[in-house]
Motif scaffolding. Structure first.
Motif, PDB file in Angstrom:
ATOM      1  N   GLN A   1       0.704  -1.241   0.029  1.00  0.00           N
ATOM      2  CA  GLN A   1      -0.147  -0.027   0.135  1.00  0.00           C
ATOM      3  C   GLN A   1       0.842   1.302   0.020  1.00  0.00           C
ATOM      4  OE1 GLN A   1      -2.747  -0.272   3.474  1.00  0.00           O
ATOM      5  NE2 GLN A   1      -3.687  -1.813   2.302  1.00  0.00           N
ATOM      6  N   ALA A   2       0.581   2.100  -0.679  1.00  0.00           N
ATOM      7  CA  ALA A   2       1.163   3.409  -0.680  1.00  0.00           C
ATOM      8  C   ALA A   2       1.269   4.250   0.584  1.00  0.00           C
ATOM      9  CB  ALA A   2       0.693   4.292  -2.100  1.00  0.00           C
ATOM     10  N   LEU A   3       1.642   4.029   1.563  1.00  0.00           N
ATOM     11  CA  LEU A   3       1.766   4.829   2.733  1.00  0.00           C
ATOM     12  C   LEU A   3       2.820   5.802   2.693  1.00  0.00           C
ATOM     13  CD1 LEU A   3       1.303   1.708   5.362  1.00  0.00           C
ATOM     14  CD2 LEU A   3      -0.336   3.523   4.660  1.00  0.00           C
ATOM     15  N   SER A   4       2.535   6.920   2.864  1.00  0.00           N
ATOM     16  CA  SER A   4       3.350   8.201   2.810  1.00  0.00           C
ATOM     17  C   SER A   4       3.640   8.928   4.111  1.00  0.00           C
ATOM     18  CB  SER A   4       2.783   9.007   1.814  1.00  0.00           C
ATOM     19  OG  SER A   4       1.565   9.616   2.269  1.00  0.00           O
ATOM     20  N   THR A   5       2.644   8.887   5.001  1.00  0.00           N
ATOM     21  CA  THR A   5       3.005   9.490   6.310  1.00  0.00           C
ATOM     22  C   THR A   5       2.566   8.586   7.522  1.00  0.00           C
ATOM     23  OG1 THR A   5       0.709  10.510   6.212  1.00  0.00           O
ATOM     24  CG2 THR A   5       2.683  12.027   5.194  1.00  0.00           C
ATOM     25  N   SER A   6       2.921   9.141   8.585  1.00  0.00           N
ATOM     26  CA  SER A   6       2.377   8.455   9.944  1.00  0.00           C
ATOM     27  C   SER A   6       1.865   9.230  10.683  1.00  0.00           C
ATOM     28  CB  SER A   6       3.711   7.751  10.562  1.00  0.00           C
ATOM     29  OG  SER A   6       4.394   9.059  10.948  1.00  0.00           O
ATOM     30  N   GLY A   7       1.054   8.699  11.702  1.00  0.00           N
ATOM     31  CA  GLY A   7       0.407   9.472  12.609  1.00  0.00           C
ATOM     32  C   GLY A   7       1.145  10.688  13.149  1.00  0.00           C
ATOM     33  N   MET A   8       2.606  10.693  13.297  1.00  0.00           N
ATOM     34  CA  MET A   8       3.239  11.810  13.637  1.00  0.00           C
ATOM     35  C   MET A   8       3.625  12.738  12.636  1.00  0.00           C
ATOM     36  SD  MET A   8       4.375  10.818  16.820  1.00  0.00           S
ATOM     37  CE  MET A   8       5.530  11.973  16.893  1.00  0.00           C
ATOM     38  N   GLY A   9       3.186  12.644  11.426  1.00  0.00           N
ATOM     39  CA  GLY A   9       3.296  13.683  10.453  1.00  0.00           C
ATOM     40  C   GLY A   9       4.313  13.298   9.621  1.00  0.00           C
ATOM     41  N   GLY A  10       5.581  12.423   9.897  1.00  0.00           N
ATOM     42  CA  GLY A  10       6.716  12.310   8.965  1.00  0.00           C
ATOM     43  C   GLY A  10       6.704  11.204   8.115  1.00  0.00           C
ATOM     44  N   PRO A  11       7.511  11.339   7.276  1.00  0.00           N
ATOM     45  CA  PRO A  11       7.649   9.996   6.352  1.00  0.00           C
ATOM     46  C   PRO A  11       7.851   8.544   6.906  1.00  0.00           C
ATOM     47  CG  PRO A  11       9.456  11.317   6.249  1.00  0.00           C
ATOM     48  CD  PRO A  11       8.807  11.961   7.189  1.00  0.00           C
TER      49      PRO A  11
ATOM     50  N   LEU B   1      17.686   3.242  19.504  1.00  0.00           N
ATOM     51  CA  LEU B   1      18.800   3.730  18.634  1.00  0.00           C
ATOM     52  C   LEU B   1      18.195   5.220  18.028  1.00  0.00           C
ATOM     53  CD1 LEU B   1      19.386   0.692  16.272  1.00  0.00           C
ATOM     54  CD2 LEU B   1      20.735   1.610  18.181  1.00  0.00           C
ATOM     55  N   GLY B   2      16.995   5.787  18.639  1.00  0.00           N
ATOM     56  CA  GLY B   2      16.897   7.166  18.321  1.00  0.00           C
ATOM     57  C   GLY B   2      15.848   7.292  17.206  1.00  0.00           C
ATOM     58  N   MET B   3      15.030   6.131  16.684  1.00  0.00           N
ATOM     59  CA  MET B   3      14.183   6.135  15.446  1.00  0.00           C
ATOM     60  C   MET B   3      12.748   5.939  16.146  1.00  0.00           C
ATOM     61  SD  MET B   3      16.378   3.959  12.964  1.00  0.00           S
ATOM     62  CE  MET B   3      16.962   2.730  14.273  1.00  0.00           C
ATOM     63  N   HIS B   4      12.097   6.667  15.874  1.00  0.00           N
ATOM     64  CA  HIS B   4      10.586   6.680  16.597  1.00  0.00           C
ATOM     65  C   HIS B   4       9.835   5.628  15.827  1.00  0.00           C
ATOM     66  CE1 HIS B   4       6.805   7.218  18.039  1.00  0.00           C
ATOM     67  NE2 HIS B   4       7.212   8.108  18.990  1.00  0.00           N
ATOM     68  N   PRO B   5       9.555   4.536  16.301  1.00  0.00           N
ATOM     69  CA  PRO B   5       8.625   3.391  15.587  1.00  0.00           C
ATOM     70  C   PRO B   5       7.506   3.873  14.637  1.00  0.00           C
ATOM     71  CG  PRO B   5       9.029   2.690  17.723  1.00  0.00           C
ATOM     72  CD  PRO B   5       9.328   4.157  17.759  1.00  0.00           C
ATOM     73  N   GLU B   6       6.983   5.077  15.061  1.00  0.00           N
ATOM     74  CA  GLU B   6       5.736   5.625  14.298  1.00  0.00           C
ATOM     75  C   GLU B   6       6.322   5.888  12.826  1.00  0.00           C
ATOM     76  OE1 GLU B   6       2.681   5.327  14.905  1.00  0.00           O
ATOM     77  OE2 GLU B   6       2.774   4.535  16.652  1.00  0.00           O
ATOM     78  N   ASN B   7       7.750   6.076  12.634  1.00  0.00           N
ATOM     79  CA  ASN B   7       8.331   6.600  11.522  1.00  0.00           C
ATOM     80  C   ASN B   7       8.566   5.605  10.557  1.00  0.00           C
ATOM     81  OD1 ASN B   7       8.449   9.331  13.625  1.00  0.00           O
ATOM     82  ND2 ASN B   7       7.654  10.002  11.509  1.00  0.00           N
ATOM     83  N   THR B   8       8.681   4.593  11.189  1.00  0.00           N
ATOM     84  CA  THR B   8       9.752   3.418  10.663  1.00  0.00           C
ATOM     85  C   THR B   8       8.849   2.121  10.525  1.00  0.00           C
ATOM     86  OG1 THR B   8      10.382   2.743  12.699  1.00  0.00           O
ATOM     87  CG2 THR B   8      11.811   4.142  11.338  1.00  0.00           C
ATOM     88  N   ALA B   9       9.079   1.219   9.613  1.00  0.00           N
ATOM     89  CA  ALA B   9       8.309   0.050   9.555  1.00  0.00           C
ATOM     90  C   ALA B   9       9.149  -1.289   9.033  1.00  0.00           C
ATOM     91  CB  ALA B   9       7.196   0.218   8.622  1.00  0.00           C
ATOM     92  N   LEU B  10       8.632  -2.435   9.106  1.00  0.00           N
ATOM     93  CA  LEU B  10       9.364  -3.464   8.592  1.00  0.00           C
ATOM     94  C   LEU B  10       8.947  -3.765   7.289  1.00  0.00           C
ATOM     95  CD1 LEU B  10       8.555  -6.221  11.363  1.00  0.00           C
ATOM     96  CD2 LEU B  10      10.811  -4.900  11.197  1.00  0.00           C
ATOM     97  N   SER B  11      10.091  -4.175   6.385  1.00  0.00           N
ATOM     98  CA  SER B  11       9.933  -4.230   4.771  1.00  0.00           C
ATOM     99  C   SER B  11       9.051  -5.677   4.926  1.00  0.00           C
ATOM    100  CB  SER B  11      11.299  -4.535   4.382  1.00  0.00           C
ATOM    101  OG  SER B  11      11.952  -5.623   4.867  1.00  0.00           O
ATOM    102  N   ALA B  12       8.563  -5.854   3.562  1.00  0.00           N
ATOM    103  CA  ALA B  12       7.880  -7.282   3.417  1.00  0.00           C
ATOM    104  C   ALA B  12       8.789  -8.301   3.685  1.00  0.00           C
ATOM    105  CB  ALA B  12       7.495  -7.352   2.069  1.00  0.00           C
ATOM    106  N   ASP B  13      10.161  -8.189   3.330  1.00  0.00           N
ATOM    107  CA  ASP B  13      11.207  -9.158   3.870  1.00  0.00           C
ATOM    108  C   ASP B  13      11.241  -9.652   5.266  1.00  0.00           C
ATOM    109  OD1 ASP B  13      11.388 -10.073   1.290  1.00  0.00           O
ATOM    110  OD2 ASP B  13      13.040  -8.775   0.675  1.00  0.00           O
TER     111      ASP B  13
END
Length: 761
Positions: free
Chosen positions: A312-322, A371-383
């Motif tokens: 799915q073409a997800l471009s933004t998260s709930g935090m407003g970032g990519p 590691l300083g990365m907010h999980p709302e702005n990151t995701a697991l890839s399909a792999d």
């Protein structure tokens, strides 16, 4: 977190404890093959030397036998050098002592090699000395010795070889090969350690830039030292400080650890797994559309954004970032950060099927946050989703299909993240039978299944399995040889366990064969007794004698001499003649009765003695028979057949077959398949409570064709006919796993569960 440290005005250099850990990890991986790698070239040299080298070859054989243990101890000693640098109390507690005369030649050889290496690497060692001193200041500990100095490495080899009683000639040969193999490694290791310390900000002027330039990138490292595919390098601090929980901070393009020899190129995917991957993605898609949690993408788990692997073409998260997907190196680095944490979360998740994937995703989200990365702005890839789900399902399937006790749950929980890292970088573990990680999991299952720690040997096996899992957690970065070494260490104890199990199986088979012979003898004796009781009415005394002592005597005679023996025919004749004596008594034929009893005195005494009666008791028994025959008017009647003695295997079968064994309805095709099984074939059996048990066909009866099934400890579980086992198979409680390892059985069950789940929606 590097960025947050800078924000609060802390030292901009990397945390010194983390730098030291990276140095230790690199050193252990590069030097961890000694002393095992020395034995093959030494053996070739001794073989070429002729028969005079027989004592050295014998000594080398002793070293080979304990090679796995010595190599693991060598790795521990290398790591111990860094622990001594970290903790000054360990250094101060080290005591000096006299050298044993038996190993003085080894110490002299080690000193000579140490002097040669110190001269060769004098400048590099001076540079490292400056850097290690600055690192000690950063750690706020007194300056300590170089953990990988030539003296330390030589003394480590001496400590590994000394218990084997190495002769002077063999010691010189091994040290010669040690020098030839150690020099190329140190040529790359010392500059690489300097490069790590330099990039972390320790002793930046200690090295000439050209000396370590070749170790700052993976490509140059491979060209400088072709024997290593890549050299682990610690990532440099980011130039731009990230905002706290703001936009995601990409990890350095260089991972914390790179693949070592034995690990394939990162993110290698097997085409054989594509059908399984497709099923996983269909399952996640359907579960997501239904709002279910099981096997859903990261959006179902707290603290991690939805995965773009859903296409799915997800471009933004709930935090407003990519939203950015982790690549395989980043996900592996996150797992490495969490690997040493206590496994309580995964141990609890393994209690309930379907929760391990939830726990893994939540834990990875926590690692990303560290590691300083907010999980709302990151995701697991399909792999990444596939790797998490396959590892979670694999471990859950192992617990569903094998009788793993509560104590084993923590052993497996420790290995969740190491196996996730293997699956991320190279999923051939799921298709290659000889993959080191796969073989270790099979060995652990063999050690832990049905193991309650009831005996000292079982407890030792559980403790070894726990120690092996802890070593994998402590030492595994990207080098698969860690799994090979762990497997070799566990296999050493398992081979002893298999010999004990084999003896236990033989005892169980002999006991089962004895029971079947007894049951067969009882059936033959009962057939004779039933014929005798149905012919003529008998007095109480004669009836009681025939149904108890005589019946027992027939069984004993059958067991000892067989049905065709003279003794058995004589025992049967005795019963018939005793019935004739009763007929004489009924007709008041005193003379005939006396002749008959006198002729029967010796056989009757033998019969009573076989029941355990001494001469006095036998005499009382004869007197009771005479008294019973003395009254011609005593009541006589046809005696009923006493109840048969229940055969233990039959009672055992009734416990497993809820409907009993009287009417067995089974599939003839399954019965034919079971009938073709050979001794050593494995089955999976579920008991009446639904608990899984791995059972092996330990013996097939030559009398009844029953199959004796034992567990992994060699203890009897069930002895049943092919038809009875076919009934269990028809109920879904028995699965033929002939030739399948625990890993293969778990993968098969995993695939079947996915097919059923996808087909239901």
């Amino acid at each position: 977190m590097i960025g947050s440290s800078q924000e609060f005005g802390l030292d901009p250099r990397l945390e010194p404890a983390r730098v030291l850990e990276a140095l230790k990890r690199l050193s252990v991986e590069r030097l961890g093959a000694f002393p095992g790698v020395l034995y093959a070239p030494a053996e070739r040299d001794l073989a070429e030397a002729g028969p005079d080298s027989y004592p050295e070859l014998a000594g080398l054989g002793v070293l080979r036998a304990r090679g796995a243990t010595d190599t693991m101890n060598f790795r521990q000693q290398v790591a111990q050098g860094f622990e001594e640098f970290r903790n000054p109390f360990i250094r101060s507690g080290m005591a000096l002592g006299l050298i044993d005369e038996a190993v003085i030649d080894l110490h002299l050889a080690g000193q000579r090699l140490s002097e040669i290496l110190e001269q060769r690497y004098e400048r590099q060692l001076q540079s490292l000395r400056v850097q290690f001193d600055e690192l000690a200041v950063g750690m706020r500990v007194p300056a300590g010795p170089n953990p990988v100095s030539p003296g330390r490495l030589c003394s480590t080899l001496v400590a590994a070889l000394a218990p084997g009683g190495v002769s002077e000639g063999l010691g010189r040969l091994l040290f010669r090969h040690y020098q030839s193999q150690l020099v190329p490694l140190l040529d790359a290791l010392y500059p690489n350690l300097g490069a790590i310390l330099n990039r972390a900000g320790y002793g930046t002027s200690a090295w000439m830039p050209a000396s370590i330039a070749g170790f700052s990138a993976a490509d140059e490292a491979r060209e400088t030292h072709p024997s290593a595919e890549a050299t682990p390098v610690l990532p440099a601090a980011p130039a731009v400080q990230p905002q706290w929980y703001g936009a995601p901070v990409p990890l350095s393009p260089e991972p914390l650890a790179r693949p070592m020899p034995g690990m394939r190129t990162p993110a290698v995917h097997s085409t054989e797994l594509e059908p399984l991957r497709e099923q996983l993605r269909l399952w996640r898609m359907e579960r997501r559309s239904e709002g279910a949690r099981a096997l859903s993408p990261a959006s179902s788990y707290p603290g991690m954004a939805p995965s773009q692997g859903s296409r799915q073409a997800l471009s933004t998260s709930g935090m407003g970032g990519p939203v950015r997907e982790f690549d395989s190196r980043e996900l592996s680095s996150i797992a490495s950060v969490l690997q040493a944490d206590p496994p309580d979360v995964f141990a609890r998740a393994l209690v309930t099927s379907g929760r391990l994937a939830d726990a893994m995703r939540s834990y990875l989200a926590e690692g990303a946050r560290r590691l300083g990365m907010h999980p709302e702005n990151t995701a697991l890839s399909a792999d990444g989703e596939d790797a998490v789900d396959m590892v979670a399902l694999l471990f859950e399937s192992l617990f569903r299909t094998h009788a793993l006790q509560d104590r084993a749950r923590r052993v497996y929980a420790r290995l969740v993240l190491p196996y996730l890292k293997v699956a991320i970088n190279d999923d051939s573990m799921f298709v290659e039978r000889m993959h080191p990680a796969r073989r270790l999991l099979d060995a652990l299952t063999e050690a832990c299944e049905d193991n309650t720690g009831a005996t000292p040997q079982d407890r030792e096996l559980l403790e070894r399995a726990s120690a092996v899992s802890q070593r994998v957690v402590a030492e595994f970065n990207e080098d698969l040889s860690v799994f090979e070494m762990a497997h070799a260490e566990l296999e050493e104890l398992l081979s002893q366990q298999r010999r004990r199990v084999e003896l236990q199986e033989q005892r169980a088979a002999k006991a089962s064969f004895g029971r079947e012979r007894l049951a067969q003898a009882r059936a033959a004796a009962d057939a004779v007794l039933q014929r005798r009781l149905s012919l003529v009415p008998l007095t109480q005394a004669i009836g009681d004698f025939l149904t108890t002592p005589w019946r027992h005597h027939l069984v004993q005679t059958l067991l000892r001499d067989g049905e065709e023996s003279t003794r058995f025919r004589d025992a049967v004749r005795m019963g018939d003649e005793l019935a004739i004596a009763d007929v004489f008594a009924a007709h008041a034929d005193g003379a005939g009765l006396v002749r008959q009893l006198l002729a029967l005195e010796a056989p009757l005494t033998e019969c009573l003695a076989s029941s355990g009666l001494d001469a006095t008791a036998a005499s009382h028994g004869l007197a009771g028979i005479v008294r019973g025959l003395s009254d011609p008017d005593a009541p006589r009647r046809l005696r009923p057949m006493p109840a048969p003695v229940r055969d233990e295997p039959e009672q055992e079968s009734r416990l497993w077959l809820a409907g009993g064994t009287d009417t067995l309805r089974h599939d003839p095709r399954i019965a034919a398949e079971l009938r073709a099984l050979e001794v050593g074939s494995w089955l999976r059996l579920n008991d009446a409570q639904g608990e899984p048990i791995s059972v092996k066909v330990a013996w097939i009866s030559p009398l009844t064709s029953r199959l004796l099934l034992v567990n992994r400890r060699g203890m009897r579980v069930l002895a049943a006919s092919v038809e009875e086992l076919a009934v269990l198979s028809g109920e879904g409680r028995l699965v033929i796993d002939a030739g399948r390892s625990p890993f293969e059985a778990a993968m098969r069950e995993l695939q079947e569960q996915l097919k059923i789940a996808v087909g239901q929606h």
